[in-house]
Design an enzyme around this catalytic site. Structure first.
Site, PDB file in Angstrom:
ATOM      1  N   ASP A 147       0.826  -1.087   0.112  1.00  0.00           N
ATOM      2  CA  ASP A 147      -0.055  -0.097   0.037  1.00  0.00           C
ATOM      3  C   ASP A 147       1.002   1.177   0.221  1.00  0.00           C
ATOM      4  O   ASP A 147       1.579   1.431  -0.894  1.00  0.00           O
ATOM      5  CB  ASP A 147      -0.867  -0.179   1.413  1.00  0.00           C
ATOM      6  CG  ASP A 147      -2.124   1.100   1.296  1.00  0.00           C
ATOM      7  OD1 ASP A 147      -2.998   0.872   0.419  1.00  0.00           O
ATOM      8  OD2 ASP A 147      -1.690   2.114   2.027  1.00  0.00           O
ATOM      9  N   HIS A 160      -7.301  -6.997   1.065  1.00  0.00           N
ATOM     10  CA  HIS A 160      -6.306  -5.787   0.848  1.00  0.00           C
ATOM     11  C   HIS A 160      -5.042  -6.120   1.721  1.00  0.00           C
ATOM     12  O   HIS A 160      -3.780  -6.117   1.721  1.00  0.00           O
ATOM     13  CB  HIS A 160      -6.664  -4.407   1.189  1.00  0.00           C
ATOM     14  CG  HIS A 160      -5.759  -3.498   1.177  1.00  0.00           C
ATOM     15  ND1 HIS A 160      -5.026  -3.071  -0.068  1.00  0.00           N
ATOM     16  CD2 HIS A 160      -5.151  -2.558   1.977  1.00  0.00           C
ATOM     17  CE1 HIS A 160      -4.110  -2.157   0.093  1.00  0.00           C
ATOM     18  NE2 HIS A 160      -4.088  -1.538   1.176  1.00  0.00           N
TER      19      HIS A 160
END
Length: 292
Positions: A107, A272
């Site tokens: 990320d 995620h």
């Protein structure tokens, strides 16, 4: 007491004037630095780091502005440029005795890792980026109603003041929202770790917003300059992503291939927070990278 990575030693490492990073170090062997994402800290790597430490020196910092690392003000808009944060990472590794090292980021940390690969190719031997698109490409593919999945990107891109005020009014609801909706296995983030993430974010609203604001400004300019100059990632690159390209209408492998000629692109079937939801697979993929 906030949770830690078992068996790792913790230290604060100075990486720039007035900036020290909270860093966990464990294992021995060839070095790999692991960079966390949003809204997390270095703890997101706890399973992967412990496994990799059997064969490697594993370095897990909190990025500047996050966790227990320093959180400088951002009066000029460059304190949280990925170029600045990437320089922190190279300085951190050097301070720990490593001129060259493998680097993996998730990320936000993946954006820092990519910038480190572009700016410091002599230092980065191998690169892994988890569940993110390069900044320039991300802004180009977000469009129409599908872009609502990235509402936080647009909120934190606004000038200083309003984003910080809104988020600080309900930080646990804001940051907890992403921990909830981005996970397919919520039990992977245990209550103590979740509490540590929320505590860290609550204390870092201005710096987290500054990090995101940089991605809508100076980071785009840096990426565009590299694209215009034909600069690419020279080292072997592994990209691990969810299959969210269909939703937003892009080919993730093609986008990454333009930056990384030596690319291994793999779809991971989880949410995620893949280092926590699928740590065995992520560890295996990073071991493959380290063998390339």
């Amino acid at each position: 007491m906030a949770p830690t990575i078992p068996g790792f030693d913790y230290q604060r490492v100075q990486v720039a004037d007035g900036i020290a990073l909270n860093t966990a170090v464990g294992g021995s062997g060839s070095p790999i630095v692991l960079l966390h994402g949003f809204p997390q800290t270095h703890l997101m790597w706890r399973h992967v780091a412990a496994a990799l430490a059997a064969d490697h020196t594993v370095i897990c910092p909190d990025l500047r502005g996050y966790g227990a690392s320093d959180k400088p003000a951002d009066p000029d808009g460059v304190s949280y440029a990925k170029r600045t944060m990437a320089a922190d990472v190279v300085a951190l590794a050097r301070a720990l005795g490593h001129e060259r090292f493998a680097l993996a980021g998730h990320d936000r940390g993946a954006l820092v890792a990519m910038r480190a690969g572009l700016d410091h190719p002599a230092a980065i031997t191998l690169l892994a980026c988890l569940d993110v698109l390069p900044t320039l490409d991300m802004w180009q593919v977000l469009r129409g109603t599908s872009a609502t999945v990235g509402f936080h990107l647009y909120l934190m891109a606004q000038p200083p003041g309003l984003p910080e005020q809104l988020i600080a009014a309900a930080p646990d609801a804001f940051f907890g929202h992403f921990l909830d909706i981005w996970s397919q296995r919520p039990e992977a983030i245990t209550p103590d770790v979740r509490a540590a993430y929320l505590d860290a974010c609550r204390a870092a609203v201005p710096s987290i917003v500054a990090d995101y604001r940089a991605s809508a400004g100076i980071d785009v300019a840096h990426d565009q300059a590299d694209r215009d100059a034909g600069n690419q990632l020279r080292m072997p690159v592994t990209v691990l992503q969810q299959d969210w390209g269909a939703l937003l209408g892009f080919d993730a492998r093609a986008l990454w291939s333009a930056w990384a000629p030596d690319l291994a692109h793999t779809t991971v079937n989880c949410g995620h927070f893949m280092a926590e939801e699928a740590p065995e697979q992520i560890t295996a993929e990073l071991r493959k990278l380290m063998a390339r």
